[in-house]
Design a protein around this motif. Structure first.
Motif, PDB file in Angstrom:
ATOM      1  N   SER A  64       0.859  -1.147  -0.006  1.00  0.00           N
ATOM      2  CA  SER A  64      -0.107   0.137   0.022  1.00  0.00           C
ATOM      3  C   SER A  64       0.877   1.442   0.010  1.00  0.00           C
ATOM      4  O   SER A  64       1.995   1.043   0.582  1.00  0.00           O
ATOM      5  N   TYR A  99       1.048   5.272   1.151  1.00  0.00           N
ATOM      6  CA  TYR A  99       0.362   6.112   2.311  1.00  0.00           C
ATOM      7  C   TYR A  99       0.907   7.695   2.251  1.00  0.00           C
ATOM      8  O   TYR A  99       1.989   7.933   1.710  1.00  0.00           O
ATOM      9  N   ARG A 158      -4.114   6.022   3.424  1.00  0.00           N
ATOM     10  CA  ARG A 158      -3.777   5.124   2.040  1.00  0.00           C
ATOM     11  C   ARG A 158      -4.123   5.842   0.846  1.00  0.00           C
ATOM     12  O   ARG A 158      -5.365   6.194   0.675  1.00  0.00           O
ATOM     13  N   HIS A 181      -3.303   0.614  -3.492  1.00  0.00           N
ATOM     14  CA  HIS A 181      -2.843  -0.767  -2.771  1.00  0.00           C
ATOM     15  C   HIS A 181      -2.816  -1.448  -4.081  1.00  0.00           C
ATOM     16  O   HIS A 181      -3.448  -1.461  -5.326  1.00  0.00           O
ATOM     17  N   GLU A 210      -0.767   3.175  -8.142  1.00  0.00           N
ATOM     18  CA  GLU A 210      -1.430   1.595  -8.051  1.00  0.00           C
ATOM     19  C   GLU A 210      -0.604   0.843  -9.232  1.00  0.00           C
ATOM     20  O   GLU A 210      -0.460  -0.349  -8.867  1.00  0.00           O
TER      21      GLU A 210
END
Length: 285
Positions: free
Chosen positions: A204, A206, A211, A214, A247
């Motif tokens: 993940s 942050y 967050r 992921h 991502e």
């Protein structure tokens, strides 16, 4: 899309003495029946080798002894396309890692730093705007100075876990840690961008503790987890520095990490990074 970014790695170079046994010994216990290998390693060396294989080139800033192990490490890096002109030769012996790995790929590691205590930035060349990745197996003062000198993207793999100087943390465009390290370094909750790996739980991203992205883990048969985190780091920095979204970058890094754990090598062989990108990432690039 072709990833051709040259990543500069500042960090440790070790020769890995690896003993494979059926199970890890308990404190004070001797476990027999092992097989021994000697191969290039160190977090810095592992990340540089991965970056060169994934992107075609990389630069290594580090230190080795004037010994056969030092020659082993630099020659292995040169063979896969790493520029080692900033690897210093010193009178101390080359760093050594003693590694025990069980049949499930779990490990115990003890490191003798040796030459890694003498890493110099004299020939680092950090003002060209290229991305830089460092770790904490060398002096944190050296890492902090590298962060000051870097004019481009600066990433820190904060391992082994330790308290980070405020100046260093503020300069980092990205900090990469595993789940345990994230818990051990509370100041990361306020960092601008932190990637956390969770093993089978994926990874993940942050921002100031919130967050933002992921990616799930990819299934793999675990043979050796020693170099997996280092390969993940190199892949993630290359992907982000090349302009991929968080991502897609995490997904590619997880795929590279899965390929790494399936190899017996601390510095596994990889295809180019494009091979590990999903179709959506390629279309958006």
């Amino acid at each position: 899309m072709t990833i051709s970014t040259t990543l500069t790695i500042i960090g440790s170079l070790n020769v890995d003495l690896t003993c494979r046994v059926h199970r890890l010994p308990s404190p004070g216990e001797t476990t027999g029946g092992g097989s021994l290998t000697r191969q290039p390693g160190g977090k810095g060396g592992n990340q540089a080798a991965a970056a060169a294989r994934l992107a075609g080139a990389a630069r290594m800033v580090g230190a080795v002894g004037r010994d056969s192990d030092g020659r082993l490490l630099t020659e292995a890096l040169e063979l896969v396309g790493v520029d080692v002109s900033a690897v210093k030769q010193v009178s101390e012996p080359t760093g050594t890692a003693l590694i025990v790995i069980d049949s499930d790929g779990e490990n115990q590691i003890a490191v003798a730093s040796g030459a890694n205590a003498f890493v110099s930035l004299d020939r680092a060349g950090l003002s060209d705007g290229g991305p830089v990745l460092a770790q904490l197996e060398i002096a944190v003062e050296t890492v902090t100075e590298a962060a000051r000198r870097t004019t481009g993207f600066f990433a820190l793999n904060a391992a082994p876990a330790r308290e980070l100087p405020a100046e260093l943390l503020e300069r980092c465009d990205l900090v990469i840690v595993n789940e345990s390290e994230y818990q051990l370094i509370p100041e990361l909750r306020n960092a601008k961008r932190v990637a956390v790996t969770y093993g089978s739980g994926g990874a993940s991203m942050y921002a100031h503790g919130v967050r933002t992205a992921h990616a799930p883990a990819q299934k793999a048969r675990v043979v050796n987890s020693v170099g997996a985190g280092d390969s993940f780091c190199a892949a993630l920095v290359l992907a982000l520095a090349s302009g991929l979204d968080e991502e897609s970058s995490l997904a590619a890094a997880c795929a590279v990490g899965a390929a790494a754990v399936a190899s017996e090598l601390s510095q596994p062989e990889f295809a180019r990074l494009e091979h590990y990108l999903d179709g959506r990432a390629l279309q958006g690039a």
